[in-house]
Design an enzyme around this catalytic site. Structure first.
Site, PDB file in Angstrom:
ATOM      1  N   GLU A  45       0.831  -1.208   0.000  1.00  0.00           N
ATOM      2  CA  GLU A  45       0.000   0.000   0.000  1.00  0.00           C
ATOM      3  C   GLU A  45       0.866   1.258   0.000  1.00  0.00           C
ATOM      4  O   GLU A  45       0.556   2.228  -0.692  1.00  0.00           O
ATOM      5  CB  GLU A  45      -0.955   0.007   1.197  1.00  0.00           C
ATOM      6  CG  GLU A  45      -2.137  -0.930   1.037  1.00  0.00           C
ATOM      7  CD  GLU A  45      -3.017  -0.567  -0.161  1.00  0.00           C
ATOM      8  OE1 GLU A  45      -3.154   0.617  -0.474  1.00  0.00           O
ATOM      9  OE2 GLU A  45      -3.544  -1.492  -0.799  1.00  0.00           O
ATOM     10  N   TYR A 125      -7.074   6.927   3.768  1.00  0.00           N
ATOM     11  CA  TYR A 125      -7.280   5.945   2.705  1.00  0.00           C
ATOM     12  C   TYR A 125      -6.470   4.670   2.955  1.00  0.00           C
ATOM     13  O   TYR A 125      -7.012   3.555   2.933  1.00  0.00           O
ATOM     14  CB  TYR A 125      -6.916   6.531   1.323  1.00  0.00           C
ATOM     15  CG  TYR A 125      -6.737   5.411   0.332  1.00  0.00           C
ATOM     16  CD1 TYR A 125      -7.856   4.726  -0.153  1.00  0.00           C
ATOM     17  CD2 TYR A 125      -5.478   4.971  -0.052  1.00  0.00           C
ATOM     18  CE1 TYR A 125      -7.720   3.646  -1.001  1.00  0.00           C
ATOM     19  CE2 TYR A 125      -5.330   3.888  -0.893  1.00  0.00           C
ATOM     20  CZ  TYR A 125      -6.455   3.230  -1.370  1.00  0.00           C
ATOM     21  OH  TYR A 125      -6.314   2.148  -2.195  1.00  0.00           O
ATOM     22  N   ASP A 143      -9.947   6.079  -2.648  1.00  0.00           N
ATOM     23  CA  ASP A 143      -8.851   6.829  -3.271  1.00  0.00           C
ATOM     24  C   ASP A 143      -9.390   7.432  -4.572  1.00  0.00           C
ATOM     25  O   ASP A 143     -10.598   7.352  -4.854  1.00  0.00           O
ATOM     26  CB  ASP A 143      -7.638   5.927  -3.521  1.00  0.00           C
ATOM     27  CG  ASP A 143      -7.914   4.875  -4.576  1.00  0.00           C
ATOM     28  OD1 ASP A 143      -9.105   4.667  -4.927  1.00  0.00           O
ATOM     29  OD2 ASP A 143      -6.956   4.265  -5.067  1.00  0.00           O
TER      30      ASP A 143
END
Ligand code: SF4
Length: 366
Positions: A45, A125, A143
């Site tokens: 991520e 997010y 996002d």
């Protein structure tokens, strides 16, 4: 809000994702279980913030070989961490990742969304994406891709980010019903591969229920946000070498290029070119290029200057053995000059006044 129920609207995404999902090294095989390695999700991520999947894959694999778990990363040297990140850009992410790993190594994984959001560099997010993909929490991760997909499906006028709170509430039951990890990744995948800024609606599993598609307004929803115009600076990028050493800026603790070694630069406007014949030192040049950053562009002209002796450097600069150059973390611009040093350049027709240039890089004793 008169949006149709999320679970039925988004239901076709679940089987579609099972069918088309790309095999990525951080993706769990079982989308109904908690992820076997939350650290792998965290690394992916952070790497995927601002960077394309295809670029991230080899970095991710090397990263997990070098730092296989949070403790290994937490104990690593900063230079090794930056070196492993070299070329991915936005190096703050590497430092955040290390700090998050240190927190997890010391205290274990957070047990709720608020705890994840407190890990360095995660933000709302990434924390929500981690919660859904690593831990199967129904935490809506919105996002740019997800906002675009949902704005089109629900025919949301204006900036969909203004509706973020409503969208999160709307999405939560669908995450619970269809699987947090599965639906989160399905939305990401649809936004990345089908519902792109120029969408391929013919291959979309939810085209039959998409408001923007039916209204013929996919080009207008969501509205394009105009970016501020990037400023451009024109720089000499300097590899000054003497006695087997090169002059560099050591890493700064903060700022855009924190953690990275840098070549000295000088503004071309204050150091204009003059005929090279006026310069006594040997100098090599290569064709320049424009280095593009998010809000800035640099037109750089690379130069290599070889001196007989080292001088006392100005504050903030240091001589480093040239042989160690490949072991130091450098940003893309500075890697490019490092790599040019191993190639044949040319004696330029024009160059800045080298005496003035050396004085600008030297300490007060010169
Ligand atoms: S139909 Fe087109 S605009 Fe609508 S979600 Fe699918 S790809 Fe996006």
């Amino acid at each position: 809000m008169s949006w149709p129920a999320a679970t039925s609207l988004l239901a076709p995404l679940a089987p579609w994702f099972e069918r088309v999902r790309r095999e990525l090294p951080w993706r769990a095989a079982d989308l109904d279980a908690t992820h076997p390695d939350p650290y792998a999700v965290l690394v992916s991520e952070l790497m995927l913030q601002q960077t394309q999947v295809a670029t991230v894959v080899p970095y991710f694999t090397r990263w997990l070989d070098e730092f296989p778990d949070p403790r290994a990363l937490a104990n690593a040297e900063d230079d090794a961490v930056h070196k492993a990140w070299e070329g991915l850009g936005y190096y703050r992410r590497a430092r955040f990742l290390k700090a998050s790993a240190a927190s997890v190594a010391a205290e274990g994984w957070p047990t709720d969304l608020g705890g994840l959001a407190k890990l360095p560099g995660l933000g709302p997010y990434t924390a929500a994406a981690m919660g859904a993909i690593a831990f199967q929490w129904p935490t809506p991760a919105l996002d740019g891709n997800a906002f675009r997909v949902l704005a089109r499906l629900l025919l949301i006028e204006g900036d969909p980010k203004d509706r973020a709170a409503e969208l999160r509430s709307w999405l939560t039951p669908a995450l619970e019903a269809l699987g947090p990890s599965r639906l989160t990744q399905a939305l990401m995948e649809l936004g990345a591969t089908v519902c792109t800024p120029a969408p391929a609606c013919g291959g979309c599993p939810v085209a039959d229920r998409c408001g923007a598609h039916h209204a013929g307004r996919t080009g207008a929803i969501p509205p394009v946000v105009k970016r501020a115009k990037a400023t451009t600076s024109t720089l000499w990028l300097l590899a000054i070498e003497a006695e087997g050493h090169v002059l560099l800026h050591p890493p700064a603790p903060r700022g855009l290029l924190a953690g990275l070694w840098r070549w000295p630069t000088l503004e071309a406007a204050t150091h204009p070119p003059q005929p090279t014949a006026l310069n006594p030192q040997p100098i090599t040049a290569w064709p320049g290029w424009t280095q593009v950053y998010t809000h800035r562009r640099e037109a750089v002209s690379p130069l290599h200057l070889v001196l007989a002796e080292r001088f006392t450097p100005a504050a903030g600069k240091r001589w480093m053995p040239r042989a160690e150059l490949h072991g130091l973390p450098l940003g893309k611009r500075d890697q490019r000059l490092r790599d040019l040093l191993g190639t044949a350049g040319q004696v330029p027709l024009e160059a800045p006044d080298l005496q003035v240039l050396i004085k600008a890089c030297a300490g007060p004793s010169v």
